[in-house]
Write an enzyme that holds these catalytic residues in place. Structure first.
Site, PDB file in Angstrom:
ATOM      1  N   HIS A 134       0.845  -1.202   0.000  1.00 55.40           N
ATOM      2  CA  HIS A 134       0.000   0.000   0.000  1.00 55.40           C
ATOM      3  C   HIS A 134       0.881   1.253   0.000  1.00 55.40           C
ATOM      4  O   HIS A 134       0.648   2.192  -0.772  1.00 55.40           O
ATOM      5  CB  HIS A 134      -0.903  -0.039   1.240  1.00 55.40           C
ATOM      6  CG  HIS A 134      -1.728   1.175   1.449  1.00 55.40           C
ATOM      7  ND1 HIS A 134      -3.092   1.209   1.189  1.00 55.40           N
ATOM      8  CD2 HIS A 134      -1.407   2.418   1.902  1.00 55.40           C
ATOM      9  CE1 HIS A 134      -3.557   2.414   1.485  1.00 55.40           C
ATOM     10  NE2 HIS A 134      -2.558   3.166   1.917  1.00 55.40           N
ATOM     11  N   GLU A 135       1.910   1.270   0.847  1.00 62.99           N
ATOM     12  CA  GLU A 135       2.803   2.432   0.912  1.00 62.99           C
ATOM     13  C   GLU A 135       3.642   2.572  -0.359  1.00 62.99           C
ATOM     14  O   GLU A 135       3.913   3.693  -0.806  1.00 62.99           O
ATOM     15  CB  GLU A 135       3.715   2.327   2.139  1.00 62.99           C
ATOM     16  CG  GLU A 135       2.992   2.277   3.472  1.00 62.99           C
ATOM     17  CD  GLU A 135       2.002   3.424   3.652  1.00 62.99           C
ATOM     18  OE1 GLU A 135       2.243   4.520   3.098  1.00 62.99           O
ATOM     19  OE2 GLU A 135       0.990   3.229   4.334  1.00 62.99           O
TER      20      GLU A 135
ATOM     21  N   HIS B 147       1.818   4.569  -2.910  1.00 65.19           N
ATOM     22  CA  HIS B 147       1.924   6.023  -2.733  1.00 65.19           C
ATOM     23  C   HIS B 147       3.214   6.555  -3.357  1.00 65.19           C
ATOM     24  O   HIS B 147       3.233   7.636  -3.949  1.00 65.19           O
ATOM     25  CB  HIS B 147       1.891   6.374  -1.241  1.00 65.19           C
ATOM     26  CG  HIS B 147       0.546   6.204  -0.603  1.00 65.19           C
ATOM     27  ND1 HIS B 147      -0.617   6.699  -1.169  1.00 65.19           N
ATOM     28  CD2 HIS B 147       0.172   5.601   0.556  1.00 65.19           C
ATOM     29  CE1 HIS B 147      -1.644   6.411  -0.387  1.00 65.19           C
ATOM     30  NE2 HIS B 147      -1.184   5.742   0.663  1.00 65.19           N
TER      31      HIS B 147
ATOM     32  N   GLU C 234      -6.052   6.654  -1.319  1.00 68.85           N
ATOM     33  CA  GLU C 234      -6.021   5.479  -0.450  1.00 68.85           C
ATOM     34  C   GLU C 234      -6.693   4.294  -1.140  1.00 68.85           C
ATOM     35  O   GLU C 234      -6.219   3.159  -1.050  1.00 68.85           O
ATOM     36  CB  GLU C 234      -6.716   5.788   0.884  1.00 68.85           C
ATOM     37  CG  GLU C 234      -5.976   6.788   1.765  1.00 68.85           C
ATOM     38  CD  GLU C 234      -4.582   6.328   2.119  1.00 68.85           C
ATOM     39  OE1 GLU C 234      -4.401   5.141   2.472  1.00 68.85           O
ATOM     40  OE2 GLU C 234      -3.643   7.141   2.022  1.00 68.85           O
TER      41      GLU C 234
END
Length: 310
Positions: free
Chosen positions: A181-182, A185, A265
């Site tokens: 997930h990070e 980003h 997100e």
């Protein structure tokens, strides 16, 4: 799960929200230009009264001031927003390492013998390969909350921060989902977008701060209360207008920024599934965050400042 469809949807909604924010800023500059034009108009005492009697206040403003004057006022207002945004952007330009250290993060070294630290470093390397990005430095925060963040403008200067609670309470699959997930980003430039939004909102806030300065000015306040001339009172009213415009614009801008962050997100969740090929990893992590007594709240005095990153 069609994660590519979810990613495309999040990207489309992000573009729409960014366009909405740009239109809101333009509208804000137009409204502020009118407020400043009213201030300029009120500074010409006798002329203002004459136009007031003939046209009324706002039509008097339009008739009294030339198109060129409106242009220069709009340019000045736009410059204030731009320079305020540029100043804030420069403040935030210290890079991911500075943010991680401000949040109490400790850099994990490659030769660590701690099993948890070794595990998270291995997972970061795995997700770097899966996402095709360089392996970033990893910072550990001694906090029981379950949280992580990515910081930096580019993949080359990005860092990943993670809490001790995240490593201790999540399984390896769930940690993979969080780290993936990070990495989304980092891969999609979300941090750079977020920093730009924060800087733009600060530029809008400058308008409110100028209005607050006018309202708090003792000279204007004393003139407004003692003078029969209505100009000081009008200046004070314009100050109140600028204050309301600036802070209202910041409030609604923050709502749009929050909506943009929410879409990023969603994009990061869908990308985490793409990188890990395991939807249960990120889903399980989110369920544990909801059930955890510590939740995801970080206990650091800088936590609120960087909350949009978690």
């Amino acid at each position: 799960m069609n994660f590519f469809e979810h990613q495309d949807r999040a990207r489309r909604k992000t573009k729409q929200l960014v366009l909405l924010l740009a239109l809101a800023v333009i509208a804000l500059i137009v409204i502020t230009t009118l407020a400043v034009a009213a201030l300029v108009y009120l500074s010409g005492h006798a002329e203002a009264e004459a136009y007031d009697q003939r046209y009324g206040f706002w039509l008097g403003v339009i008739h009294a001031l030339s198109l060129e004057t409106f242009f220069w006022i709009a340019l000045a207002v736009g410059s204030v927003v731009f320079l305020g945004s540029l100043f804030r952007f420069a403040q935030l330009g210290a890079g991911g390492r500075a943010i991680a250290e401000a949040l109490g993060g400790r850099l994990l070294l490659g030769h660590t013998t701690d099993p948890d630290e070794r595990k998270i470093l291995n997972i970061v390397e795995e997700m770097a390969i899966a996402s095709g990005t360089p392996v970033p430095p990893v910072y550990l925060m001694e906090d029981n909350a379950i949280n992580a963040f990515a910081a930096g403008y580019h993949p080359q200067d990005a860092v990943i921060g993670i809490t001790r609670g995240c490593i201790a309470q999540l399984s390896r699959d769930e940690l993979q989902g969080v780290i993936a997930h990070e990495f989304s980003h980092i891969f999609h430039g979300d941090m750079r977008l977020n920093m730009r939004l924060v800087a733009l909102l600060y530029g809008i806030l400058i308008i409110g701060l100028i209005g607050e300065f006018i309202v708090r000015s003792r000279r204007v306040s004393s003139l407004a209360s003692s003078s029969r001339d209505k100009s000081p009172g009008g200046i004070l009213l314009v100050g109140v207008g600028l204050l309301v415009i600036g802070y209202t614009g910041t409030f609604f801008g923050n709502l749009i920024k929050a909506a943009v962050s929410r879409q990023r997100e969603f994009l990061a969740d869908a990308s985490a599934v793409q990188f890990t090929r395991n939807p249960d990893g990120i889903a399980g992590a989110l369920k544990k965050i909801g059930a955890s007594s510590a939740g995801s709240t970080l206990h650091n005095h800088h936590a609120a400042e960087f909350s949009h990153m978690y």
